[in-house]
Scaffold this motif. Structure first.
Motif, PDB file in Angstrom:
ATOM      1  N   LEU A   1       0.750  -1.394  -0.023  1.00 35.42           N
ATOM      2  CA  LEU A   1      -0.060  -0.230  -0.007  1.00 35.42           C
ATOM      3  C   LEU A   1       0.826   1.277  -0.033  1.00 35.42           C
ATOM      4  O   LEU A   1       0.686   2.114  -0.899  1.00 35.42           O
ATOM      5  N   ALA A   2       2.053   1.171   0.974  1.00 33.60           N
ATOM      6  CA  ALA A   2       2.798   2.507   0.772  1.00 33.60           C
ATOM      7  C   ALA A   2       3.557   2.834  -0.430  1.00 33.60           C
ATOM      8  O   ALA A   2       3.515   3.891  -0.856  1.00 33.60           O
ATOM      9  N   ILE A   3       3.816   1.852  -1.217  1.00 28.68           N
ATOM     10  CA  ILE A   3       4.688   1.956  -2.371  1.00 28.68           C
ATOM     11  C   ILE A   3       3.584   2.390  -3.654  1.00 28.68           C
ATOM     12  O   ILE A   3       3.935   3.068  -4.494  1.00 28.68           O
ATOM     13  N   THR A   4       2.224   2.424  -3.210  1.00 29.51           N
ATOM     14  CA  THR A   4       1.242   2.755  -4.403  1.00 29.51           C
ATOM     15  C   THR A   4       1.430   4.450  -4.229  1.00 29.51           C
ATOM     16  O   THR A   4       0.820   5.027  -5.115  1.00 29.51           O
ATOM     17  N   LEU A   5       2.092   5.151  -3.347  1.00 29.13           N
ATOM     18  CA  LEU A   5       2.074   6.512  -3.249  1.00 29.13           C
ATOM     19  C   LEU A   5       3.040   6.809  -4.270  1.00 29.13           C
ATOM     20  O   LEU A   5       3.003   8.068  -5.075  1.00 29.13           O
ATOM     21  N   PHE A   6       4.250   6.073  -4.891  1.00 32.55           N
ATOM     22  CA  PHE A   6       5.109   6.366  -5.820  1.00 32.55           C
ATOM     23  C   PHE A   6       4.389   6.653  -7.170  1.00 32.55           C
ATOM     24  O   PHE A   6       4.611   7.839  -7.788  1.00 32.55           O
ATOM     25  N   PRO A   7       3.693   5.910  -7.772  1.00 35.29           N
ATOM     26  CA  PRO A   7       2.991   6.060  -8.980  1.00 35.29           C
ATOM     27  C   PRO A   7       1.892   7.280  -8.689  1.00 35.29           C
ATOM     28  O   PRO A   7       1.856   7.864  -9.990  1.00 35.29           O
ATOM     29  N   VAL A   8       1.382   7.431  -7.856  1.00 35.02           N
ATOM     30  CA  VAL A   8       0.399   8.365  -7.922  1.00 35.02           C
ATOM     31  C   VAL A   8       1.026   9.826  -7.688  1.00 35.02           C
ATOM     32  O   VAL A   8       0.719  10.614  -8.604  1.00 35.02           O
ATOM     33  N   LEU A   9       1.952  10.146  -7.151  1.00 33.30           N
ATOM     34  CA  LEU A   9       2.760  11.208  -7.106  1.00 33.30           C
ATOM     35  C   LEU A   9       3.396  11.526  -8.362  1.00 33.30           C
ATOM     36  O   LEU A   9       3.669  12.626  -8.900  1.00 33.30           O
ATOM     37  N   GLU A  10       3.946  10.422  -8.848  1.00 31.61           N
ATOM     38  CA  GLU A  10       4.883  10.411 -10.225  1.00 31.61           C
ATOM     39  C   GLU A  10       3.847  10.878 -11.337  1.00 31.61           C
ATOM     40  O   GLU A  10       4.341  11.770 -12.231  1.00 31.61           O
ATOM     41  N   ILE A  11       2.562  10.429 -11.240  1.00 33.46           N
ATOM     42  CA  ILE A  11       1.786  10.689 -12.168  1.00 33.46           C
ATOM     43  C   ILE A  11       1.067  12.154 -12.127  1.00 33.46           C
ATOM     44  O   ILE A  11       1.064  13.013 -12.817  1.00 33.46           O
ATOM     45  N   ALA A  12       1.106  12.775 -10.778  1.00 33.70           N
ATOM     46  CA  ALA A  12       0.639  14.011 -10.520  1.00 33.70           C
ATOM     47  C   ALA A  12       1.753  14.919 -11.013  1.00 33.70           C
ATOM     48  O   ALA A  12       1.402  16.069 -11.325  1.00 33.70           O
ATOM     49  N   LYS A  13       3.054  14.571 -10.816  1.00 26.27           N
ATOM     50  CA  LYS A  13       3.878  15.375 -11.197  1.00 26.27           C
ATOM     51  C   LYS A  13       4.166  15.642 -12.821  1.00 26.27           C
ATOM     52  O   LYS A  13       4.304  16.599 -13.480  1.00 26.27           O
ATOM     53  N   LEU A  14       3.988  14.418 -13.333  1.00 20.30           N
ATOM     54  CA  LEU A  14       4.162  14.425 -14.935  1.00 20.30           C
ATOM     55  C   LEU A  14       2.830  15.446 -15.403  1.00 20.30           C
ATOM     56  O   LEU A  14       2.992  16.149 -16.328  1.00 20.30           O
ATOM     57  N   VAL A  15       1.642  15.267 -14.854  1.00 24.19           N
ATOM     58  CA  VAL A  15       0.714  16.164 -15.084  1.00 24.19           C
ATOM     59  C   VAL A  15       0.826  17.417 -14.895  1.00 24.19           C
ATOM     60  O   VAL A  15       0.683  18.414 -15.777  1.00 24.19           O
ATOM     61  N   GLY A  16       1.405  17.844 -13.924  1.00 29.05           N
ATOM     62  CA  GLY A  16       1.918  19.259 -13.521  1.00 29.05           C
ATOM     63  C   GLY A  16       2.950  19.683 -14.470  1.00 29.05           C
ATOM     64  O   GLY A  16       2.734  21.009 -14.778  1.00 29.05           O
ATOM     65  N   ARG A  17       3.790  18.959 -14.999  1.00 27.83           N
ATOM     66  CA  ARG A  17       4.841  19.683 -15.916  1.00 27.83           C
ATOM     67  C   ARG A  17       4.282  19.625 -17.300  1.00 27.83           C
ATOM     68  O   ARG A  17       4.365  20.802 -17.746  1.00 27.83           O
ATOM     69  N   TRP A  18       3.351  18.770 -17.529  1.00 30.27           N
ATOM     70  CA  TRP A  18       2.601  18.784 -19.049  1.00 30.27           C
ATOM     71  C   TRP A  18       1.640  20.182 -18.697  1.00 30.27           C
ATOM     72  O   TRP A  18       1.496  20.983 -19.616  1.00 30.27           O
ATOM     73  N   TRP A  19       0.734  20.304 -17.755  1.00 31.99           N
ATOM     74  CA  TRP A  19      -0.095  21.500 -17.524  1.00 31.99           C
ATOM     75  C   TRP A  19       0.763  22.825 -17.394  1.00 31.99           C
ATOM     76  O   TRP A  19       0.337  23.944 -18.034  1.00 31.99           O
ATOM     77  N   GLY A  20       1.935  23.016 -16.764  1.00 29.59           N
ATOM     78  CA  GLY A  20       2.876  23.972 -16.610  1.00 29.59           C
ATOM     79  C   GLY A  20       3.281  24.364 -18.149  1.00 29.59           C
ATOM     80  O   GLY A  20       3.485  25.768 -18.624  1.00 29.59           O
ATOM     81  N   ARG A  21       3.521  23.377 -18.888  1.00 22.48           N
ATOM     82  CA  ARG A  21       4.001  23.573 -20.419  1.00 22.48           C
ATOM     83  C   ARG A  21       2.827  24.093 -21.162  1.00 22.48           C
ATOM     84  O   ARG A  21       3.013  24.920 -22.060  1.00 22.48           O
ATOM     85  N   ALA A  22       1.599  23.615 -21.303  1.00 19.03           N
ATOM     86  CA  ALA A  22       0.592  24.058 -22.055  1.00 19.03           C
ATOM     87  C   ALA A  22       0.082  25.243 -21.333  1.00 19.03           C
ATOM     88  O   ALA A  22      -0.430  26.001 -22.348  1.00 19.03           O
ATOM     89  N   THR A  23       0.212  25.914 -20.421  1.00 15.45           N
ATOM     90  CA  THR A  23      -0.314  27.123 -19.848  1.00 15.45           C
ATOM     91  C   THR A  23       0.768  28.264 -20.089  1.00 15.45           C
ATOM     92  O   THR A  23       0.344  29.317 -20.000  1.00 15.45           O
ATOM     93  N   SER A  24       2.038  28.088 -20.342  1.00 13.78           N
ATOM     94  CA  SER A  24       3.162  28.900 -20.673  1.00 13.78           C
ATOM     95  C   SER A  24       2.993  29.367 -21.943  1.00 13.78           C
ATOM     96  O   SER A  24       2.814  29.033 -22.917  1.00 13.78           O
TER      97      SER A  24
END
Length: 184
Positions: free
Chosen positions: A161-184
């Motif tokens: 259960l604890a290691i499920t946090l890794f993919p959740v946060l990695e996906i969130a960071k990926l979306v954040g990077r994508w969103w940051g590029r899309a709005t710049s």
């Protein structure tokens, strides 16, 4: 015994184990690879930027869901209240250790930063795992902390259960990077 997922001493221990040595170790974390290429933060801007707050909220929600979920699962699978509380307790601590690794950067992947770049964090978490095992397996501490000797299956559930946090946060960071590029 209470039907709450955690008792007060467990909550205090979670805070002690996760906000003590690991937090100090994070204060000496190496700088992010692109830190010198970033513009300075505007004067007066908080370190709690929108991306940071999003990651904090996501981590909190995921931690809540996993902690409550493992407690309910343990109760529904015939475990005693103390067994369910102990499993929730251990799972929450391991989730916090996972978040200590992954939240070292708000935008960079943990795999870019690396797991082994902060030896103090590794040592702090190693030490806290030793202390957690004492709380779980030492009979004199099992009563006060509402723990019991976890079996291999229990550890697999908690670690899994604890290691499920890794993919959740990695996906969130990926979306954040994508969103940051899309709005710049």
């Amino acid at each position: 015994a209470s039907a709450l997922p955690l008792i007060a001493i467990q909550i205090l221990y979670v805070n002690l184990a996760t906000d003590g040595l690991p937090a100090i170790a994070l204060s000496v974390d190496p700088p992010e690879p692109d830190i010198m290429r970033r513009p300075p933060r505007p004067r007066g801007q908080s370190v709690f930027t929108v991306p940071v707050v999003r990651l904090i909220i996501l981590t909190g929600i995921w931690t809540f869901l996993l902690g409550l979920g493992v407690f309910v699962w343990a109760i529904n699978s015939g475990r005693s209240i103390i067994e369910a509380q102990a499993l929730c307790f251990v799972t929450l601590i391991l989730i916090q250790f996972a978040s200590a690794f992954n939240l070292r950067s708000e935008k960079h992947s943990l795999f870019k930063i690396g797991f082994l770049t902060n030896r103090w964090l590794l040592l702090a978490i190693f030490w806290e795992c030793i202390m957690l095992n004492l709380v779980v397996y030492l009979p004199a501490l099992q009563g006060p902390f509402h723990t019991f000797s976890l079996g291999a299956r229990d550890w697999l559930v908690a670690v899994g259960l604890a290691i499920t946090l890794f993919p959740v946060l990695e996906i969130a960071k990926l979306v954040g990077r994508w969103w940051g590029r899309a709005t710049s």
